[in-house]
Design a protein around this motif. Sequence first.
Motif, mmCIF file in Angstrom:
data_model
loop_
_atom_site.group_PDB
_atom_site.id
_atom_site.type_symbol
_atom_site.label_atom_id
_atom_site.label_comp_id
_atom_site.label_asym_id
_atom_site.label_seq_id
_atom_site.Cartn_x
_atom_site.Cartn_y
_atom_site.Cartn_z
ATOM 1 N N VAL A 76 -0.976 -1.117 -11.494
ATOM 2 C CA VAL A 76 -1.799 -2.081 -10.778
ATOM 3 C C VAL A 76 -0.912 -2.886 -9.840
ATOM 4 O O VAL A 76 0.037 -3.542 -10.288
ATOM 5 C CB VAL A 76 -2.516 -3.026 -11.769
ATOM 6 N N GLY A 77 -1.198 -2.828 -8.564
ATOM 7 C CA GLY A 77 -0.420 -3.570 -7.585
ATOM 8 C C GLY A 77 -1.114 -4.858 -7.190
ATOM 9 O O GLY A 77 -2.345 -4.958 -7.207
ATOM 10 N N HIS A 78 -0.297 -5.854 -6.822
ATOM 11 C CA HIS A 78 -0.824 -7.137 -6.359
ATOM 12 C C HIS A 78 -0.008 -7.632 -5.179
ATOM 13 O O HIS A 78 1.206 -7.370 -5.075
ATOM 14 C CB HIS A 78 -0.769 -8.201 -7.458
ATOM 15 N N ALA A 79 -0.663 -8.370 -4.304
ATOM 16 C CA ALA A 79 0.005 -9.025 -3.191
ATOM 17 C C ALA A 79 -0.717 -10.338 -2.943
ATOM 18 O O ALA A 79 -1.767 -10.620 -3.535
ATOM 19 C CB ALA A 79 -0.022 -8.148 -1.943
ATOM 20 N N ALA A 80 -0.155 -11.157 -2.070
ATOM 21 C CA ALA A 80 -0.801 -12.410 -1.682
ATOM 22 C C ALA A 80 -0.508 -12.666 -0.219
ATOM 23 O O ALA A 80 0.575 -12.334 0.273
ATOM 24 C CB ALA A 80 -0.300 -13.572 -2.536
ATOM 25 N N GLN A 81 -1.466 -13.240 0.458
ATOM 26 C CA GLN A 81 -1.260 -13.588 1.855
ATOM 27 C C GLN A 81 -0.481 -14.889 1.991
ATOM 28 O O GLN A 81 0.205 -15.106 2.981
ATOM 29 C CB GLN A 81 -2.609 -13.714 2.570
ATOM 30 N N ARG A 140 -7.696 7.342 -15.295
ATOM 31 C CA ARG A 140 -8.428 8.273 -14.442
ATOM 32 C C ARG A 140 -8.517 7.810 -12.990
ATOM 33 O O ARG A 140 -9.087 8.511 -12.157
ATOM 34 C CB ARG A 140 -9.857 8.451 -14.979
ATOM 35 N N LEU A 141 -7.952 6.638 -12.678
ATOM 36 C CA LEU A 141 -8.102 6.071 -11.344
ATOM 37 C C LEU A 141 -6.831 6.149 -10.510
ATOM 38 O O LEU A 141 -6.895 6.017 -9.288
ATOM 39 C CB LEU A 141 -8.555 4.603 -11.445
ATOM 40 N N GLY A 142 -5.676 6.338 -11.139
ATOM 41 C CA GLY A 142 -4.424 6.331 -10.397
ATOM 42 C C GLY A 142 -3.991 4.919 -10.054
ATOM 43 O O GLY A 142 -4.628 3.930 -10.433
ATOM 44 N N ALA A 143 -2.896 4.807 -9.330
ATOM 45 C CA ALA A 143 -2.392 3.493 -8.933
ATOM 46 C C ALA A 143 -3.404 2.804 -8.036
ATOM 47 O O ALA A 143 -3.968 3.408 -7.125
ATOM 48 C CB ALA A 143 -1.059 3.641 -8.215
ATOM 49 N N VAL A 144 -3.645 1.518 -8.297
ATOM 50 C CA VAL A 144 -4.647 0.759 -7.553
ATOM 51 C C VAL A 144 -4.045 -0.562 -7.083
ATOM 52 O O VAL A 144 -3.059 -1.063 -7.639
ATOM 53 C CB VAL A 144 -5.898 0.476 -8.409
ATOM 54 N N GLU A 163 0.821 -1.217 0.000
ATOM 55 C CA GLU A 163 0.000 0.000 0.000
ATOM 56 C C GLU A 163 0.854 1.266 0.000
ATOM 57 O O GLU A 163 0.491 2.276 -0.614
ATOM 58 C CB GLU A 163 -0.937 -0.001 1.208
ATOM 59 N N GLU A 164 2.001 1.223 0.703
ATOM 60 C CA GLU A 164 2.866 2.396 0.773
ATOM 61 C C GLU A 164 3.545 2.667 -0.570
ATOM 62 O O GLU A 164 3.580 3.794 -1.061
ATOM 63 C CB GLU A 164 3.909 2.212 1.864
ATOM 64 N N THR A 165 4.121 1.607 -1.153
ATOM 65 C CA THR A 165 4.819 1.794 -2.424
ATOM 66 C C THR A 165 3.862 2.220 -3.522
ATOM 67 O O THR A 165 4.186 3.089 -4.343
ATOM 68 C CB THR A 165 5.549 0.509 -2.831
ATOM 69 N N LEU A 166 2.670 1.620 -3.548
ATOM 70 C CA LEU A 166 1.707 1.989 -4.581
ATOM 71 C C LEU A 166 1.305 3.456 -4.476
ATOM 72 O O LEU A 166 1.175 4.152 -5.484
ATOM 73 C CB LEU A 166 0.459 1.106 -4.483
ATOM 74 N N GLU A 194 -10.683 -9.762 -5.769
ATOM 75 C CA GLU A 194 -11.696 -9.306 -6.718
ATOM 76 C C GLU A 194 -12.172 -7.879 -6.441
ATOM 77 O O GLU A 194 -13.284 -7.498 -6.801
ATOM 78 C CB GLU A 194 -12.885 -10.276 -6.774
ATOM 79 N N MET A 195 -11.330 -7.095 -5.781
ATOM 80 C CA MET A 195 -11.617 -5.686 -5.554
ATOM 81 C C MET A 195 -10.497 -4.838 -6.137
ATOM 82 O O MET A 195 -9.337 -5.263 -6.161
ATOM 83 C CB MET A 195 -11.759 -5.379 -4.060
ATOM 84 N N VAL A 196 -10.845 -3.636 -6.586
ATOM 85 C CA VAL A 196 -9.868 -2.671 -7.074
ATOM 86 C C VAL A 196 -9.909 -1.487 -6.117
ATOM 87 O O VAL A 196 -10.902 -0.758 -6.060
ATOM 88 C CB VAL A 196 -10.190 -2.218 -8.512
ATOM 89 N N LEU A 197 -8.833 -1.315 -5.344
ATOM 90 C CA LEU A 197 -8.805 -0.301 -4.290
ATOM 91 C C LEU A 197 -7.819 0.804 -4.640
ATOM 92 O O LEU A 197 -6.695 0.537 -5.076
ATOM 93 C CB LEU A 197 -8.412 -0.937 -2.960
ATOM 94 N N ALA A 198 -8.236 2.045 -4.439
ATOM 95 C CA ALA A 198 -7.363 3.183 -4.677
ATOM 96 C C ALA A 198 -6.167 3.121 -3.741
ATOM 97 O O ALA A 198 -6.306 2.847 -2.551
ATOM 98 C CB ALA A 198 -8.129 4.490 -4.467
ATOM 99 N N SER A 199 -4.981 3.396 -4.264
ATOM 100 C CA SER A 199 -3.762 3.272 -3.451
ATOM 101 C C SER A 199 -3.770 4.235 -2.275
ATOM 102 O O SER A 199 -3.192 3.943 -1.224
ATOM 103 C CB SER A 199 -2.527 3.515 -4.312
ATOM 104 N N ARG A 200 -4.409 5.371 -2.397
ATOM 105 C CA ARG A 200 -4.436 6.342 -1.305
ATOM 106 C C ARG A 200 -5.238 5.827 -0.117
ATOM 107 O O ARG A 200 -4.932 6.130 1.030
ATOM 108 C CB ARG A 200 -5.026 7.672 -1.792
#
Length: 528
Positions: free
Chosen positions: A241-246, A280-284, A224-227, A289-295
């Motif tokens: 577009v950022g991705h992570a995995a648990q 128009r969305l910025g880094a996410v 979240e910080e880097t994005l 299955e969700m697209v979350l704004a990096s901010r």
Amino acid sequence: MSKPRIAVFTGPMPTIANTPPLVTDAGALRPQRLAAPVKVLVEAFSAHPLEAQAAHLYGPPDGWLDGDGRLVAEEPPGGGTPVFEVELKPDDGLFLLPYAARRADGRPWEAATEPAAAADTRQTFLPDARRLYEEIERFEVGGDGRPVALSELADFDFLRAAPGGGYPREGERLGVDYFPYEPPHLVREPDLAALARITDQVQEAAASGRYAGLQWLESSATVEETLYWLNLVIDTTVPIVGHAAQRSHRAIGDDGAKNILDGVRFIRSGVWADADGRDRLGAVLIVDEMVLASREVAKVDARPGGYVAVGGHGGVVADLGAHWGPRVTYVPERRHTAMSALRLPELPGEVDGVQGDLSGVRRTRVAVKDADGRLVGAAMPRVSIVPFGHYAEEAIGPDAQAVPDAGVLGQVERALARGGLAGLVVEGMVPYGSTDPGIDRALRIAVCAGIPVVRVGRGHPGGMVFRRDPWAIAGDNLTANKARMLLTAALLRLGALPPARDPVAPTEAECAAIRARLNAFQDVFDTH
């Protein structure tokens, strides 16, 4: 859209690009390559427990095994095992096979990692995402029964930006060129110089014009910080577009492959584009299955689904349901990427820094970018987070003047002695960002020494911190970590505050200059 090309960056400590340890004779099959072709007999109707119920729909097998295990062309009188004869070739790609390697002394490899020097320790992190994407395409199956053919959806360039795995035999250095979080005794955290290198790498790719989008893979705890940083400083009109995995790749419950596929689908969909084709969305961040704004995204629990939209005012910018394409749910109003005032090409070559001590502060020049326009690692601002807890160490009576907090003053003195750019983020009460009088007094001294202070609420507050303190920047609804990223970028653009010669006793003229410069920082926080 036509087949796009996507840049895939493997960043620090990425669980999504980590694998379980290779264990000898453990019964677990691991992806490996054949050295030579081999023919195998596959038992017919063994792919599903009810496959034989539809045997009348199938053509004949390639043969049968009789009671002695011999392959015969006709079904034996007493019955036999129907089989298909399959030739496996090295060119077919990876196969799930038993892991047969052993230690140099003949012992099997076990799951436990024994403490040893880096040169004598096997790595679990992948050096880049090439193998990760290959395994997804080779072994993952979609709901339609077909392989997840990533290569049919896009072309990929696999880039390394401070990844988790490295090549020590080729001169790469642990903690400089690659950053793992296991084995535990070899954990290395990336520093600000690494963040500068990451910024330059991503900007170079974004500016090349080669890519329809960028995918960023990192640790679930820090992505979240880097994005958000990339959202602020990367000048691009294509999606980041950022991705992570648990859970590690190929571990039970692995969630990374689906997140990556969803990211490719999102980039291909074009829902991120405005009427002019610009993002128009910025880094996410795309997970679960969700697209979350990096901010607004934050990890709040160590499990799949542990991400939430923070700040109380939206954050889920698009939906990625299993049965439909990506759908945008809201468009952020904050400035980002190509619209950001903090993007790398807009940063000045030099800014003012500060140096000295609390008895005297002077300005110094800080080179932000080199002659090629790349960030200078040594210029990266040092921004610390000051946590606030109720019940101060010392009571302050009605007629007593607050004693400046020693911990905060210590951070100010270290920053001045080091010189350059520095800032403080105070994580105070919700929603005001308030602290006790001792901290307040020390923060006022920091500001007068040229070190800007941002106030935010604790945790991930929904209420917005508004500007009640003329000596601090109101951090709005940002978390402390996000405010730290924004203040870091703002310092690279605006430089240090104009310092008072004596930070403990500034003149009226010095105070006026400081407050005027704080207004410029406040504008950045109000718009990004």
